[in-house]
Design an enzyme around this catalytic site. Structure first.
Site, PDB file in Angstrom:
ATOM      1  CG  LEU A  70      -2.062  -1.004   1.220  1.00  0.00           C
ATOM      2  CD1 LEU A  70      -2.774  -0.992   2.570  1.00  0.00           C
ATOM      3  CD2 LEU A  70      -3.048  -0.708   0.099  1.00  0.00           C
ATOM      4  N   GLY A  71       0.511   2.207  -0.824  1.00  0.00           N
ATOM      5  CA  GLY A  71       1.326   3.403  -0.992  1.00  0.00           C
ATOM      6  C   GLY A  71       2.087   3.408  -2.297  1.00  0.00           C
ATOM      7  CB  ILE A 111      14.954   9.425 -11.296  1.00  0.00           C
ATOM      8  CG1 ILE A 111      13.475   9.457 -10.893  1.00  0.00           C
ATOM      9  CG2 ILE A 111      15.618   8.161 -10.765  1.00  0.00           C
ATOM     10  CD1 ILE A 111      12.640   8.351 -11.507  1.00  0.00           C
ATOM     11  CB  CYS A 135       5.017   7.714  -4.413  1.00  0.00           C
ATOM     12  SG  CYS A 135       5.400   9.318  -3.663  1.00  0.00           S
ATOM     13  CB  ALA A 180       3.780  11.639  -6.244  1.00  0.00           C
ATOM     14  CG  HIS A 219      13.662  41.002   6.196  1.00  0.00           C
ATOM     15  ND1 HIS A 219      14.574  40.775   5.189  1.00  0.00           N
ATOM     16  CD2 HIS A 219      14.367  41.513   7.246  1.00  0.00           C
ATOM     17  CE1 HIS A 219      15.779  41.139   5.598  1.00  0.00           C
ATOM     18  NE2 HIS A 219      15.678  41.594   6.846  1.00  0.00           N
TER      19      HIS A 219
END
Length: 469
Positions: free
Chosen positions: A38-39, A183, A42, A317, A448
Site C-alpha cells: 500500500l502506498g 531521478i 512513491c 506523484a 523578512h
C-alpha cells in the site's frame, strides 16, 4: 457471487489511494486492489524514501563543511547501511499510515494481482486465492516502472534502476548515471555527497532538460564545482558488465567514442507504464503504452477511468493525487451527487521539484516555451547573493526567475534553483491558480528575513523595480 462496490481502484500509489479516500469521503462503497505494498512506488520505493536518503547526504555534506559555520567536527564518516536502514524505516512508517487511512475510511483492501475482465469487473489473485469483484466504476492507477536499456538490462548488482540504488548492496566508488532527469540527478547528487566519483551522461544538450535553460546552466556549473563529471549531448553506446565493474562506451558531443570503467551504473532514462497484462485490451485507447483519457480521467469505456503514471504526463506523484480527486468527484457526480464540482487538470499549474543539491523547482512555461507560444515576455531574475537569509544560511548560490506576459501581466512561469526552493514554489503555484498578475505579487508583503523574498524581488526585477540588486 462477486463482491460489488461503487468504485474499485486498481493500484494504491499516491493516485490510487487518494482516489479511494476521496470516493469514500463522498459516500461511495470503495475497494482498492494492490499487488505489492500500500502506498505504491512513491511511498515505498520512490519520492519519500529517496528524500530520506538525500536528507542524510545533505547533513553529511554540512558536517563536512562545519568549518564554514564556525564549527569543528572530526572523524566524520558515512554509514551507508544505517542511512539505507533509516530510509526504509521512513517507508515502512508511511506504508503503515496508508493502511490506517484505508481502515479509517472503511475502504476494502484486496491484496493481490488484479486483472480487468471488463470495464466494471476484476479478478484478484492473491493470498485468498482468486476473487471476483465488480463495481459501477473502476479507476486504473497501475503506475509505471523504470525503463531498461535494451543492451544492458538492470541486474541489481552492477547496473541499477532507482529501486536498486535505494538499497545498494555496496557503496559505489565510481558511478555512471545515464540520464539527467529528476531521478538521475537526485541519485547523482546523493552518491556524490556520500563520496562516490560520479559521471552523468545526458543525451540532450543540457542537464534537467525540461527546466528553463538558465536553471540547467546553473545546475551544471554547480554540480561540476561539486566534483561531478557532466557529459551533455552524449550517449552510452555499450555497457559491458563484469563481476567487479562496468565498462561503458560513451559517444561525446564531438562524435568521438571513449571507453571508461565504473564500479556501478544507474539507468534513469524514463519510465514504462504498467498497462500490460491488466486486461485493458479493447477497453482503452493507448498512446505508446499510456492510457488515453479525457480531462477528468475517463477512458473510452463507460465506467472505466485511469489516472497517474499510466496516463500521459508529467509523471509526478502530486499530479496523480490531483487526478485521483478529480476522477473521484466526477464519478460521484455521475452517480447523482449534486454537491461536487470536479475541475479538469490544468497542466500549466503542475509544479516540478528536483531534490538535488542545489534544489530545483518550477511551474508553468519556461522563457523559451513562452516565446515559442507567441507571448511577448517580461523576465525577472534575482540572485540569492542579494538575499540576506540565503547569505546567513551559507546558501547564497541560486536564483529565482519569473516570466510574465508583457501585455496582460499574467504570470506564465517561475523557475528556481537553490536552497529550499521546493518548499517555496507553491507560492507561485497558488498565484497561477488564482490567475494572478504582477500587480498582486508586487503588492504582496513577503516576510523578512526569508529566502522567499527572492520571489518578490524577481517579480520586481521583471518590471525594472528590484530593490536589492
Amino acid at each position: 457471487m462477486a463482491e460489488q462496490y461503487d468504485v474499485i481502484v486498481l493500484g494504491s500509489g499516491p493516485g490510487g489511494y487518494v482516489a479511494a479516500i476521496r470516493c469514500a469521503q463522498l459516500g461511495l462503497k470503495t475497494a482498492i486492489v494492490e499487488r505489492e505494498l500500500l502506498g505504491g512506488i512513491c511511498l515505498n520505493w520512490g519520492c519519500i524514501p529517496t528524500k530520506a536518503l538525500l536528507r542524510s547526504a545533505e547533513i553529511f555534506h554540512y558536517m563536512q563543511h562545519a568549518g564554514d559555520y564556525g564549527l569543528k567536527a572530526k572523524e566524520i564518516e558515512a554509514d551507508l547501511e544505517a542511512v539505507v536502514k533509516r530510509s526504509r524505516g521512513v517507508a515502512k512508517q508511511l506504508n503503515a499510515g496508508v493502511t490506517h487511512l484505508m481502515k479509517k475510511n472503511k475502504i476494502a483492501v484486496h491484496m493481490g494481482t488484479g486483472t480487468l475482465t471488463g470495464p466494471n469487473s476484476l479478478t484478484v489473485k492473491g493470498e485468498k486465492g482468486e476473487e471476483k469483484i465488480t463495481a459501477k466504476h473502476v479507476i486504473v492507477a497501475t503506475g509505471a516502472r523504470a525503463r531498461d536499456l535494451p543492451f544492458a538490462p538492470a541486474d541489481g548488482k552492477r547496473v541499477w534502476t532507482y529501486r536498486h540504488a535505494m538499497t545498494p548492496p555496496e557503496m559505489p566508488t565510481k558511478l555512471l548515471v545515464i540520464g539527467s532527469g529528476a531521478i538521475g540527478i537526485e541519485f547523482a547528487s546523493f552518491y556524490n555527497d556520500m563520496g562516490a566519483e560520479v559521471t552523468v551522461v545526458e543525451m540532450l544538450d543540457r542537464v534537467v532538460p525540461v527546466e528553463d535553460k538558465d536553471v540547467s546552466a546553473f545546475l551544471e556549473k554547480s554540480l561540476t564545482k561539486q566534483g561531478m563529471t557532466i557529459l551533455t549531448g552524449a550517449g552510452v553506446e555499450e555497457l559491458k558488465v563484469s563481476d567487479k565493474s562496468v565498462s561503458a562506451k560513451i559517444k561525446g558531443k564531438d562524435g568521438k567514442v571513449q571507453t571508461a570503467e565504473f564500479s556501478h551504473c544507474i539507468v534513469a532514462v524514463g519510465i514504462v507504464p504498467n498497462t500490460e497484462n491488466v486486461g485493458l485490451e479493447n477497453l482503452v485507447e493507448m498512446d505508446r503504452g499510456f492510457i488515453r483519457i479525457d480531462p477528468y480521467g475517463r477512458t473510452k469505456s463507460k465506467g472505466l477511468w485511469a489516472i497517474g503514471d499510466c496516463v500521459p504526463g508529467p509523471w509526478l506523484a502530486h499530479k496523480a493525487s490531483h487526478e485521483g480527486v478529480t476522477a473521484a468527484e466526477a464519478i460521484a457526480k455521475e452517480l447523482g451527487n449534486k454537491d461536487v464540482h470536479p475541475h479538469p487538470l490544468d497542466r500549466n499549474n503542475i509544479p516540478g521539484c528536483t531534490y538535488c543539491h542545489p534544489q530545483i523547482a518550477s511551474v508553468g512555461l519556461t522563457e523559451a516555451k513562452a516565446k515559442e507560444a507567441g507571448y511577448e515576455v517580461k523576465v525577472g531574475m534575482f540572485p540569492f547573493i542579494g538575499n540576506g537569509k540565503a547569505i546567513a544560511l551559507g546558501e547564497a548560490e541560486g536564483f529565482t526567475k519569473t516570466v510574465f506576459d508583457s501585455k496582460t501581466g499574467e504570470l506564465l512561469g517561475a523557475h528556481m534553483v537553490g536552497a529550499e526552493v521546493t518548499e517555496m514554489i507553491q507560492g507561485y503555484v497558488v498565484g497561477k491558480t488564482l490567475e494572478t498578475t504582477e500587480a498582486e505579487l508586487m503588492n504582496s508583503i513577503f516576510p523578512h528575513p526569508t529566502i522567499s523574498e527572492s520571489m518578490h524581488e524577481s517579480v520586481l526585477a521583471a518590471y525594472g523595480r528590484a530593490l536589492h540588486i
